[in-house]
Design an enzyme around this catalytic site. Sequence first.
Site, short mmCIF file in Angstrom:
data_model
loop_
_atom_site.label_atom_id
_atom_site.label_comp_id
_atom_site.label_asym_id
_atom_site.label_seq_id
_atom_site.Cartn_x
_atom_site.Cartn_y
_atom_site.Cartn_z
N ASP A 13 22.64 24.64 6.63
CA ASP A 13 23.87 23.87 6.83
C ASP A 13 23.68 22.66 7.75
O ASP A 13 24.61 22.26 8.45
CB ASP A 13 24.99 24.77 7.38
CG ASP A 13 25.26 25.96 6.50
OD1 ASP A 13 25.05 25.83 5.28
OD2 ASP A 13 25.67 27.02 7.01
N GLY A 40 25.16 26.26 0.05
CA GLY A 40 26.38 25.50 -0.18
C GLY A 40 26.13 24.11 0.38
O GLY A 40 26.01 23.96 1.58
N GLN A 222 18.80 26.38 2.50
CA GLN A 222 18.68 27.15 3.75
C GLN A 222 17.97 26.29 4.81
O GLN A 222 18.05 25.08 4.75
CB GLN A 222 17.96 28.48 3.54
CG GLN A 222 18.75 29.51 2.75
CD GLN A 222 18.77 29.28 1.26
OE1 GLN A 222 17.74 29.19 0.62
NE2 GLN A 222 19.94 29.17 0.67
P1 GDP Z 1 23.91 21.84 3.84
O1 GDP Z 1 23.94 23.26 3.41
O2 GDP Z 1 22.72 21.54 4.70
O3 GDP Z 1 24.04 20.86 2.71
O4 GDP Z 1 25.17 21.63 4.78
P2 GDP Z 1 26.68 22.16 4.51
O5 GDP Z 1 27.29 21.30 3.48
O6 GDP Z 1 26.70 23.62 4.32
O7 GDP Z 1 27.31 21.93 5.94
C1 GDP Z 1 27.35 20.69 6.55
C2 GDP Z 1 28.82 20.36 6.82
O8 GDP Z 1 28.89 19.27 7.72
C3 GDP Z 1 29.57 19.90 5.59
O9 GDP Z 1 30.92 20.25 5.71
C4 GDP Z 1 29.40 18.38 5.63
O10 GDP Z 1 30.45 17.71 4.95
C5 GDP Z 1 29.49 18.14 7.10
N1 GDP Z 1 28.70 17.00 7.60
C6 GDP Z 1 27.50 16.55 7.19
N2 GDP Z 1 27.08 15.55 8.01
C7 GDP Z 1 28.03 15.40 8.95
C8 GDP Z 1 28.17 14.54 10.09
O11 GDP Z 1 27.30 13.75 10.42
N3 GDP Z 1 29.30 14.71 10.84
C9 GDP Z 1 30.28 15.60 10.53
N4 GDP Z 1 31.34 15.67 11.32
N5 GDP Z 1 30.18 16.41 9.46
C10 GDP Z 1 29.07 16.31 8.69
P1 IMO Z 2 22.35 26.16 2.84
O1 IMO Z 2 21.39 25.70 1.74
C1 IMO Z 2 23.23 28.93 6.04
C2 IMO Z 2 21.89 33.05 5.53
C3 IMO Z 2 22.95 34.13 5.36
C4 IMO Z 2 22.24 35.31 5.98
C5 IMO Z 2 20.79 35.11 5.55
C6 IMO Z 2 20.39 35.87 4.30
O2 IMO Z 2 23.77 25.88 2.55
O3 IMO Z 2 21.87 25.63 4.15
P2 IMO Z 2 20.95 35.66 1.71
O4 IMO Z 2 22.25 35.51 0.99
O5 IMO Z 2 20.00 34.54 1.48
O6 IMO Z 2 20.31 37.00 1.50
O7 IMO Z 2 21.36 35.63 3.28
O8 IMO Z 2 20.64 33.71 5.31
N1 IMO Z 2 21.98 31.93 4.58
C7 IMO Z 2 22.41 30.71 4.90
N2 IMO Z 2 22.91 30.23 6.04
N3 IMO Z 2 23.06 28.10 4.98
C8 IMO Z 2 22.54 28.57 3.84
O9 IMO Z 2 22.21 27.76 2.81
C9 IMO Z 2 22.22 29.93 3.74
N4 IMO Z 2 21.72 30.72 2.76
C10 IMO Z 2 21.57 31.95 3.29
O10 IMO Z 2 24.13 33.79 6.05
O11 IMO Z 2 22.29 35.22 7.38
MG MG Z 3 25.26 24.89 3.46
#
Ligand code: GDP
Ligand code: IMO
Ligand code: MG
Length: 426
Positions: A13, A40, A222
């Site tokens: 994330d 996600g 991840q």
């Molecule tokens: P990913 O899994 O690495 O693609 O990241 P996610 O989408 O799960 O989580 C990142 C969250 O932070 C999302 O809600 C993005 O819209 C948000 N986001 C990404 N970059 C920034 C930033 O620079 N500032 C803020 N406030 N939100 C951001």
């Molecule tokens: P993105 O690509 C954050 C975490 C789960 C759990 C552990 C194992 O969005 O960064 P799993 O379902 O893989 O068996 O879960 O890994 N986890 C993530 N945490 N971002 C993700 O993906 C994750 N994918 C799995 O929360 O702790």
């Molecule tokens: Mg994510």
Amino acid sequence: MKADVLLGLQWGDEGKGKIVDVLTPNYEIIARFQGGPNAGHTLEFNGIKHVLHTIPSGVFRDTTMNVIGNGVVIDPIILKKEIEALLQYDVPVFKNILISRKAHLILPTHRILDAANEHQKGKMKIGSTLKGIGPTYMDKTGRNGLRIGDVLKPNFREIYDQLVSKHEHMLAQFDFDYDLAPMQQEWLESIEFLKKMTIIDSEHYLNNALNSGKSILAEGAQGSLLDIDFGTYPYVTSSNTLCSGACSGLGIAPNRIQEVFGIFKAYCTRVGSGPFPTELHDDTGEMMRKVGHEFGATTGRPRRCGWLDLPALKYAIMINGVTQLLMTKADVLSVFESIKVCTAYEINGEVIDYFPYDVNIEGIKPVYKEIPGWSEDLTAMNQWEQLPPELIDYIAFIEHETGVPVRVVSVGPDRSQTILRETVSA
Ligand code: GDP
Ligand code: IMO
Ligand code: MG
């Protein structure tokens, strides 16, 4: 031509989806190399937020091909839903998404096994996203799995039934109720849908593309600290989230990798169980969650929040060979008067500056350096020169500690809220 890799350096994330979308105009192909719908990846532009789970984050740019690599595990139900959502925005999904024949399938029984395993673990649960990731990769390495290429075989139903029956025997060992029939029906319908997609030998496609001078960005899912080998085991996911995972998950040789883009948040988050030395259980942590909207893009669970952990970041940079850093969510830290960075850990009175084998041990305490914060709202800034001097100092400190330049600073979730640095001092 060589491929670049973009991956997360923390516990996921970090903002991979957003940054891949920003960088996509520089590439002809975006290729996801591991993970599955546990991911996600959020993209925001034109006031709309999109969350992708299996599909590469280049999908919204017209001229880019998006490859779901052999290292990815696919739940056809989730993929179908993602594709249907994209069709609403007129994304030409049947043309610009390619799926590897060798990617493995997540069966409904994998999801049930995931839930049964977690249930049995009780307090020791991993905090899995319950998408069936662990059981699917277990079947892959156990040489039992079903692959995308199998769906085109005349005896597909037969081999599917064989694997399900194996899973049913395993599930009989658990005290766990489940109802397979409705899940299975939806799954089989989604398999029919999947057959309409373009299924290819992606390793040939990608290597031919490189040979003919095309540019590829490999997109990780991840984060490095969730890697099956080097993450905070056993609180990890079941794939290689590292740069090496891009080679095995796409069939691209190590000597064909050029840049390794490592993304990190200006602080740290983690969702699910497992060690997190800089986690904050106080108002500061609560504030990070609130201002940063730190809730899982896949499960909606609140993310645990804490200060940046430099020994962990340096470890991730080392095992990935990161050549450029990209920092996200700098804007979230504007609310704090001062900012802490963990530079070492204290364990039973001894100070260490590296990421230890057992991060989960009792009494591990982060050693912090406190630096002045900034109060300016960064979200409308679009040039490096506009950034407050305290943030520039924070970045310079990170560069000094890691020895890697920070090339991008993200100041908000929207595509436009991204500052690319022209010249680099580090
Ligand atoms: P990913 O899994 O690495 O693609 O990241 P996610 O989408 O799960 O989580 C990142 C969250 O932070 C999302 O809600 C993005 O819209 C948000 N986001 C990404 N970059 C920034 C930033 O620079 N500032 C803020 N406030 N939100 C951001
Ligand atoms: P993105 O690509 C954050 C975490 C789960 C759990 C552990 C194992 O969005 O960064 P799993 O379902 O893989 O068996 O879960 O890994 N986890 C993530 N945490 N971002 C993700 O993906 C994750 N994918 C799995 O929360 O702790
Ligand atoms: Mg994510």
